[in-house]
Structures are given as C-alpha cells and as structure tokens.
Design an enzyme around this catalytic site. Structure first.
Site, PDB file in Angstrom:
ATOM      1  N   CYS A 109       0.616  -2.007  -6.354  1.00  0.00           N
ATOM      2  CA  CYS A 109       1.401  -0.771  -6.296  1.00  0.00           C
ATOM      3  C   CYS A 109       1.844  -0.629  -4.848  1.00  0.00           C
ATOM      4  CB  CYS A 109       0.561   0.432  -6.724  1.00  0.00           C
ATOM      5  SG  CYS A 109       1.375   2.008  -6.394  1.00  0.00           S
ATOM      6  N   CYS A 112       1.905   3.356  -3.517  1.00  0.00           N
ATOM      7  CA  CYS A 112       0.631   4.060  -3.281  1.00  0.00           C
ATOM      8  C   CYS A 112      -0.482   3.104  -3.669  1.00  0.00           C
ATOM      9  CB  CYS A 112       0.576   5.409  -3.991  1.00  0.00           C
ATOM     10  SG  CYS A 112       1.200   5.484  -5.674  1.00  0.00           S
ATOM     11  N   SER A 113      -1.255   3.404  -4.689  1.00  0.00           N
ATOM     12  CA  SER A 113      -2.262   2.427  -5.117  1.00  0.00           C
ATOM     13  C   SER A 113      -2.589   2.633  -6.586  1.00  0.00           C
ATOM     14  CB  SER A 113      -3.546   2.506  -4.305  1.00  0.00           C
ATOM     15  OG  SER A 113      -3.463   3.459  -3.317  1.00  0.00           O
ATOM     16  N   CYS A 114      -1.570   2.800  -7.401  1.00  0.00           N
ATOM     17  CA  CYS A 114      -1.771   2.977  -8.831  1.00  0.00           C
ATOM     18  C   CYS A 114      -2.589   1.816  -9.386  1.00  0.00           C
ATOM     19  CB  CYS A 114      -0.425   3.036  -9.544  1.00  0.00           C
ATOM     20  SG  CYS A 114       0.586   4.414  -8.989  1.00  0.00           S
TER      21      CYS A 114
END
Lengths: 207, 94, 101
Positions: A109, A112-114
């Site tokens: 991601c 962000c950090s999905c």
C-alpha cells in the site's frame, strides 16, 4: 470511573514516554465523555490479538485441498472465509488472488499501509516502512530478492497497490512434495510473508 | 451508479492533485492501463475524509498497467504488471 | 507536486529493514481506540479521516514519526475537529496523569 483504567500493569522500571502519556490521556478523556469504555478498549485489543497469520494459513490450506472452496474464495473471499468460522471484521473487503507457477502476486500500500488485518492481524513493521512502500511498486524483483525470493523471468510479477477498500490476500503456490499431507500440516507451511507475496510457502523439507 | 467500463477496456488515469484527500497515486496519473475487474460501487473517500457520507457511491475498478509503461527505467521483464484500485471519476477512455 | 504520503517510486529509497518488534501495549491501545472510533457501532471517525489527518502532517514529521504516533496525532486531530476533545484538554490530562505517578 476507575482511577486506573489499565488492564495491564506498567512495567515498574519503565519511564512513560510522552506518547504513552498522551494515549493514556486521550483514552481517559474519551471514557469520561462516554465515547468509549475501558472494557471496549480491552476487548478491541483482544480481538485484534486474536487475528493472526494462522487464520490466513487455515484459509490457504483449505484452498489447497478443496478446489471448490478455492473457487469460492477467489469469487467472494469474505463469505468463503466465514464458512470455516473466521470473521474478518467490518473494515474492508478481502480479495484473494492466486499465485501459480506463471504468475506471482505481491501486495503493498503505497499511500498508507492497508493490509488484510481483519484476517492476518497487525502488519509487520517492514510492510509499513517508507522503503517498502516506495520500492515494492518500482523494483518489485529487487525487493523480493531482499526477502530471499528470486523469481524466474518467465514468471509474471503482479504487484497489487491497495489504494481502496480491497484487502488482498495472496494464495501462495502449494509446495511440491506435499501430496497426502493433512490440512493442518499444510497450514504450517503457510507463512505470513507468503500471504503478502514476498515469499513462497515453506517446503516440507525446510520445516 | 452503472459502471462505465468493463474488463479489458483501455483507460487513462486522469491527472490531478485536488486540494484534500484522494487515493490516486501520482505514479499512475496520465498512464494507460486496462480494466482487470469491476469491484462494485464504493463510497467516495474524497468525501469520507472530511466527514461526508461518501455518496453517491462510485464505481471502483482494479486496473492493470504494464510496469514498463509506469517506469521508464523498469528493469524487469515486459510481462510484469502493476494492479491498482481506481475510482471511475479518475479514469477516462484511452 | 507529489505529497509526502504518496510514496510509490519515491527516489532515494534504501534497503528494507526487516526487523520486527512486538507491538507495545501503548501501540495496541492506540490501534484499539482508533478501531472503536471507526467501528460501525460508533462511527465517530472514518478511516478516510484518519488517513487524511496523517497525510496533512508536516512532511518532516510524517517521515520521522513512528506509525502509531501518526495514528494518535490523527485521532487527536479528528476528535478536535468534531468538538469531542481539544488539544488543551489532552495536554491538561497528560499533566494530571503524570503528576499522579
């Protein structure tokens, strides 16, 4: 309100950081205002702790042994995962993608950090790192190589950048030499990293 | 909303950096890809990010790009692909 | 201009540090508070709002902050926007709690 809303003791010789005080303060205020309760926070932590890669491994192992299950998983992951008693939470739509001898998926991601945290739990630190987020899309083969995964040039690398509500779960290739293994034994071969796509599933010999 | 594109359609990603929140990374903007699949209609994050209701829902697609088209210096094989979820209002026919 | 959170292909990125740490209780609690605020039952905050508040951080701070420090910053920002909490209240509570120890 209870004076001490902590459910876990502070380590006695550990001085609290500014960050820790602020979390404490925010939680205390949200409780005072009736937005959340201490019990809800404790339960939310427990629920998240219960989500682990082992859950994903059960899903993958079932997909390896049951082609109809795999087909359903690829069509509607959330409902299919629920068939084996795993609930993935409210926050996203899980989408399963299948690795083969010819196609290898890896997930990142960049914005962000999905991460499929409803299934696999907290993402690892490196998944959230700026370097992984930057490089996984532009030089995936180098990144995979840093994880010890060298892919032949006739394998198509497909990087999935999760920018929306889809949370991608990679079904790794079932390792050779696993014929006749039980579903439980197979699940032991399915690592977290193989479900992110930065590794293959373990081979039985390396267990 | 009815989906404007179907799997296989060639699409170009719009260029833009509107003030506020959006989920279309710079590195795919102005690039041409192909619709891999239609996911369905989802609430619009550009509205949700500011307390809006995200309605109307917008069609969301998984779009596939050849890596060699995204990165001029891409060193991997020509078959390598990048896939990304993109909302319809960021796509135009190509 | 590319914004600080839009990392895909960001130039000058180095090797990936693969070391991992178990989340501390504080990090888990920040995660839990955010999850509760975003839960369908409460919906005091949307994940999109959390992301937006993180993206709006000053770029140097964004790059230096730890993951859950960003989340906490976003929780504070969104709760302040919605009139649920103010920064002053939080500062005051921090002083109050730390004086007790």
């Amino acid at each position: 309100m209870r004076e001490d809303h902590h459910d876990q003791p502070h380590a006695p010789d550990h001085p609290m950081t500014e960050f820790e005080w602020r979390v404490d303060a925010v939680q205390a205020l949200l409780i005072e205002k009736g937005v959340i309760t201490a019990d809800e926070v404790r339960r939310a932590v427990e629920e998240m702790d219960a989500r682990t890669p082992a859950q994903g491994a059960r899903v993958v192992a079932r997909a390896w042994v049951d082609p109809a299950f795999k087909a359903r998983l690829l069509a509607d992951a959330k409902a299919t995962i629920a068939e084996i008693g795993i609930t993935v939470g409210f926050d996203a739509t899980i989408v399963a993608v299948e690795n083969t001898e010819k196609v290898h998926h890896a997930v990142v991601c960049t914005l962000c950090s999905c991460y499929p945290r409803g299934l696999l739990g907290y993402p690892p630190d490196w998944y959230k790192s700026l370097n992984y987020r930057s490089r996984a899309v532009v030089e995936p083969r180098s990144v995979l190589s840093e994880f010890g995964l060298e892919l032949r040039s006739d394998v198509e690398v497909r990087v999935l950048d999760s920018t929306a509500d889809m949370r991608y779960l990679v079904i790794p290739v079932r390792p050779a030499g696993t014929e006749g293994m039980s579903e439980e034994e197979l699940a032991d071969l399915v690592t977290r990293d193989s479900m992110i796509g930065v590794a293959q599933a373990r081979t039985p010999a390396l267990r | 909303m009815s989906a404007r594109f179907k799997a296989g359609d060639r699409v170009r990603v719009r260029v833009g950096s509107p003030p506020g929140h959006f989920r279309t990374p710079a590195y795919v903007q102005d690039k041409i890809g192909a619709v891999e699949r239609f996911h369905g209609d989802y609430r619009n994050p550009e509205s949700l990010a500011y307390g809006g209701d995200g309605l109307p829902r917008r069609p969301l697609y998984l779009v596939r790009f050849p890596q060699s088209q995204l990165w001029p210096k891409y060193t991997g094989p020509a078959r390598d692909q990048l896939l990304m979820d993109i909302f319809e209002h960021w796509l135009e026919p190509a | 201009m590319t914004r600080v959170h839009d990392r895909g292909g960001w130039p000058g990125s180095g090797p990936i540090d693969k070391s991992e740490h178990d989340l501390s209780w504080w990090e888990k609690r920040t995660d839990a508070i955010a999850s509760l605020l975003m839960s369908p039952e409460k919906r005091v905050m949307r994940v999109d709002e959390l992301r937006r508040a993180i993206e709006d951080m000053e770029p140097a701070r964004y790059e230096q902050s730890r993951y859950y420090a960003k989340w906490l910053h976003a929780i504070e920002t969104i709760m302040a926007e919605k009139g649920v909490l103010t920064r002053e209240e939080i500062d005051r509570k921090v002083r109050e709690l730390s004086a007790r120890r």
